[in-house]
Motif scaffolding. Sequence first.
Motif, PDB file in Angstrom:
ATOM      1  N   LEU A   8      44.446  31.375  76.181  1.00  0.00           N
ATOM      2  CA  LEU A   8      44.212  30.399  77.237  1.00  0.00           C
ATOM      3  C   LEU A   8      45.356  29.385  77.298  1.00  0.00           C
ATOM      4  O   LEU A   8      45.816  28.901  76.269  1.00  0.00           O
ATOM      5  CB  LEU A   8      42.902  29.646  76.991  1.00  0.00           C
ATOM      6  CG  LEU A   8      41.626  30.481  76.878  1.00  0.00           C
ATOM      7  CD1 LEU A   8      40.430  29.568  76.636  1.00  0.00           C
ATOM      8  CD2 LEU A   8      41.420  31.293  78.146  1.00  0.00           C
ATOM      9  N   THR A   9      45.792  29.082  78.516  1.00  0.00           N
ATOM     10  CA  THR A   9      46.804  28.050  78.697  1.00  0.00           C
ATOM     11  C   THR A   9      46.185  26.674  78.450  1.00  0.00           C
ATOM     12  O   THR A   9      45.199  26.308  79.095  1.00  0.00           O
ATOM     13  CB  THR A   9      47.384  28.099  80.121  1.00  0.00           C
ATOM     14  OG1 THR A   9      47.989  29.379  80.327  1.00  0.00           O
ATOM     15  CG2 THR A   9      48.430  27.015  80.324  1.00  0.00           C
ATOM     16  N   ALA A  64      47.046  39.171  72.230  1.00  0.00           N
ATOM     17  CA  ALA A  64      45.864  38.925  73.049  1.00  0.00           C
ATOM     18  C   ALA A  64      45.669  40.093  74.002  1.00  0.00           C
ATOM     19  O   ALA A  64      46.641  40.664  74.510  1.00  0.00           O
ATOM     20  CB  ALA A  64      46.014  37.627  73.844  1.00  0.00           C
ATOM     21  N   ASP A  65      44.403  40.436  74.249  1.00  0.00           N
ATOM     22  CA  ASP A  65      44.110  41.480  75.229  1.00  0.00           C
ATOM     23  C   ASP A  65      44.249  40.946  76.644  1.00  0.00           C
ATOM     24  O   ASP A  65      44.765  41.628  77.535  1.00  0.00           O
ATOM     25  CB  ASP A  65      42.674  41.999  75.040  1.00  0.00           C
ATOM     26  CG  ASP A  65      42.442  42.549  73.649  1.00  0.00           C
ATOM     27  OD1 ASP A  65      43.287  43.335  73.177  1.00  0.00           O
ATOM     28  OD2 ASP A  65      41.421  42.164  73.023  1.00  0.00           O
ATOM     29  N   LEU A  66      43.755  39.723  76.840  1.00  0.00           N
ATOM     30  CA  LEU A  66      43.773  39.083  78.147  1.00  0.00           C
ATOM     31  C   LEU A  66      44.406  37.703  78.038  1.00  0.00           C
ATOM     32  O   LEU A  66      44.416  37.102  76.963  1.00  0.00           O
ATOM     33  CB  LEU A  66      42.349  38.936  78.700  1.00  0.00           C
ATOM     34  CG  LEU A  66      41.512  40.201  78.861  1.00  0.00           C
ATOM     35  CD1 LEU A  66      40.096  39.836  79.300  1.00  0.00           C
ATOM     36  CD2 LEU A  66      42.147  41.160  79.854  1.00  0.00           C
ATOM     37  N   GLY A  67      44.887  37.196  79.157  1.00  0.00           N
ATOM     38  CA  GLY A  67      45.439  35.849  79.189  1.00  0.00           C
ATOM     39  C   GLY A  67      45.093  35.165  80.493  1.00  0.00           C
ATOM     40  O   GLY A  67      44.959  35.815  81.531  1.00  0.00           O
ATOM     41  N   ILE A  68      44.924  33.863  80.423  1.00  0.00           N
ATOM     42  CA  ILE A  68      44.695  33.046  81.615  1.00  0.00           C
ATOM     43  C   ILE A  68      45.912  32.146  81.761  1.00  0.00           C
ATOM     44  O   ILE A  68      46.179  31.295  80.901  1.00  0.00           O
ATOM     45  CB  ILE A  68      43.410  32.201  81.489  1.00  0.00           C
ATOM     46  CG1 ILE A  68      42.221  33.103  81.130  1.00  0.00           C
ATOM     47  CG2 ILE A  68      43.157  31.440  82.778  1.00  0.00           C
ATOM     48  CD1 ILE A  68      41.930  34.213  82.128  1.00  0.00           C
ATOM     49  N   VAL A  69      46.647  32.328  82.847  1.00  0.00           N
ATOM     50  CA  VAL A  69      47.958  31.695  82.962  1.00  0.00           C
ATOM     51  C   VAL A  69      48.247  31.377  84.425  1.00  0.00           C
ATOM     52  O   VAL A  69      47.719  32.035  85.330  1.00  0.00           O
ATOM     53  CB  VAL A  69      49.042  32.630  82.368  1.00  0.00           C
ATOM     54  CG1 VAL A  69      49.223  33.871  83.218  1.00  0.00           C
ATOM     55  CG2 VAL A  69      50.356  31.915  82.158  1.00  0.00           C
ATOM     56  N   GLY A  70      49.095  30.379  84.658  1.00  0.00           N
ATOM     57  CA  GLY A  70      49.512  30.056  86.012  1.00  0.00           C
ATOM     58  C   GLY A  70      50.416  31.139  86.580  1.00  0.00           C
ATOM     59  O   GLY A  70      51.232  31.740  85.865  1.00  0.00           O
ATOM     60  N   GLU A  71      50.270  31.400  87.863  1.00  0.00           N
ATOM     61  CA  GLU A  71      51.074  32.432  88.526  1.00  0.00           C
ATOM     62  C   GLU A  71      52.561  32.108  88.485  1.00  0.00           C
ATOM     63  O   GLU A  71      53.402  33.003  88.558  1.00  0.00           O
ATOM     64  CB  GLU A  71      50.594  32.586  89.966  1.00  0.00           C
ATOM     65  CG  GLU A  71      51.107  33.807  90.685  1.00  0.00           C
ATOM     66  CD  GLU A  71      50.473  33.981  92.055  1.00  0.00           C
ATOM     67  OE1 GLU A  71      50.870  34.924  92.763  1.00  0.00           O
ATOM     68  OE2 GLU A  71      49.590  33.169  92.421  1.00  0.00           O
ATOM     69  N   ASP A  72      52.898  30.824  88.364  1.00  0.00           N
ATOM     70  CA  ASP A  72      54.304  30.446  88.289  1.00  0.00           C
ATOM     71  C   ASP A  72      55.000  31.085  87.095  1.00  0.00           C
ATOM     72  O   ASP A  72      56.169  31.477  87.180  1.00  0.00           O
ATOM     73  CB  ASP A  72      54.448  28.920  88.236  1.00  0.00           C
ATOM     74  CG  ASP A  72      53.704  28.301  87.057  1.00  0.00           C
ATOM     75  OD1 ASP A  72      52.494  28.554  86.917  1.00  0.00           O
ATOM     76  OD2 ASP A  72      54.330  27.557  86.277  1.00  0.00           O
ATOM     77  N   ILE A  73      54.277  31.207  85.980  1.00  0.00           N
ATOM     78  CA  ILE A  73      54.849  31.834  84.781  1.00  0.00           C
ATOM     79  C   ILE A  73      55.179  33.299  85.056  1.00  0.00           C
ATOM     80  O   ILE A  73      56.241  33.801  84.678  1.00  0.00           O
ATOM     81  CB  ILE A  73      53.874  31.721  83.586  1.00  0.00           C
ATOM     82  CG1 ILE A  73      53.587  30.253  83.253  1.00  0.00           C
ATOM     83  CG2 ILE A  73      54.424  32.464  82.371  1.00  0.00           C
ATOM     84  CD1 ILE A  73      54.772  29.475  82.774  1.00  0.00           C
ATOM     85  N   LEU A  74      54.270  33.994  85.712  1.00  0.00           N
ATOM     86  CA  LEU A  74      54.483  35.414  85.994  1.00  0.00           C
ATOM     87  C   LEU A  74      55.674  35.610  86.931  1.00  0.00           C
ATOM     88  O   LEU A  74      56.480  36.533  86.738  1.00  0.00           O
ATOM     89  CB  LEU A  74      53.230  36.026  86.624  1.00  0.00           C
ATOM     90  CG  LEU A  74      51.930  35.893  85.827  1.00  0.00           C
ATOM     91  CD1 LEU A  74      50.811  36.660  86.513  1.00  0.00           C
ATOM     92  CD2 LEU A  74      52.110  36.377  84.397  1.00  0.00           C
TER      93      LEU A  74
END
Length: 207
Positions: A8-9, A64-74
């Motif tokens: 989690l961010t 981590a299997d999943l992540g919650i992140v801002g689209e800006d990072i991607l």
Amino acid sequence: MTKPVVALTKGRVEKQFIQFLEERGFDVAPLLDKGRKLQVETEQFFAFFAKGIDVATYVEHGIADLGIVGEDILLEVQPDVFDLLPLPFGQCRFAVAGEPDSNKALGKQKIATKYPNITTDYFRKQGKSVDIVKLEGSVELAPLLGLADDIVDIVETGNTLKENGLVVKEEMFSISARCIANRNSLKLKKAILYPFIEAFRVEEVIK
């Protein structure tokens, strides 16, 4: 491991995600009462907390299997992860901003930003070449102190721009928080991940 591992961010996205989980019946008490802990286990998953750019790295490397992140990072870093779906929080937009009376007429425009890749790609698609000044802190200072003509940054309310005498000159595009996944985890842990992922789906925000 029988539970998904979720990165989690830290900060605003973390708080919004916890509220999102609570609305979907998840056990969030351990997340709310974690104090300074960086790792927490709930009834349904294991979680740890990191900066946004590090969340993407942990997911890419399978920690981590999943992540919650801002689209800006991607968009800026382009990590090798699977971008599963948008989430109904963390909405904001990228914009070009600057002093209202500035109008660069001669020479190449100089843009200050934390996001050189996003900025370069955006102007390239417009057929423009700009000089990028990469900053890590408050980019709003750059046009005020003469370091750059304009800035490219994320805008949510616009209050910071307004308080510093800047205005949005050009809307670029909107972004939100995203749920990302490790590519191998999606294959090897399908049975435990997919019910978890399905609980995140909000039909009206899926692109």
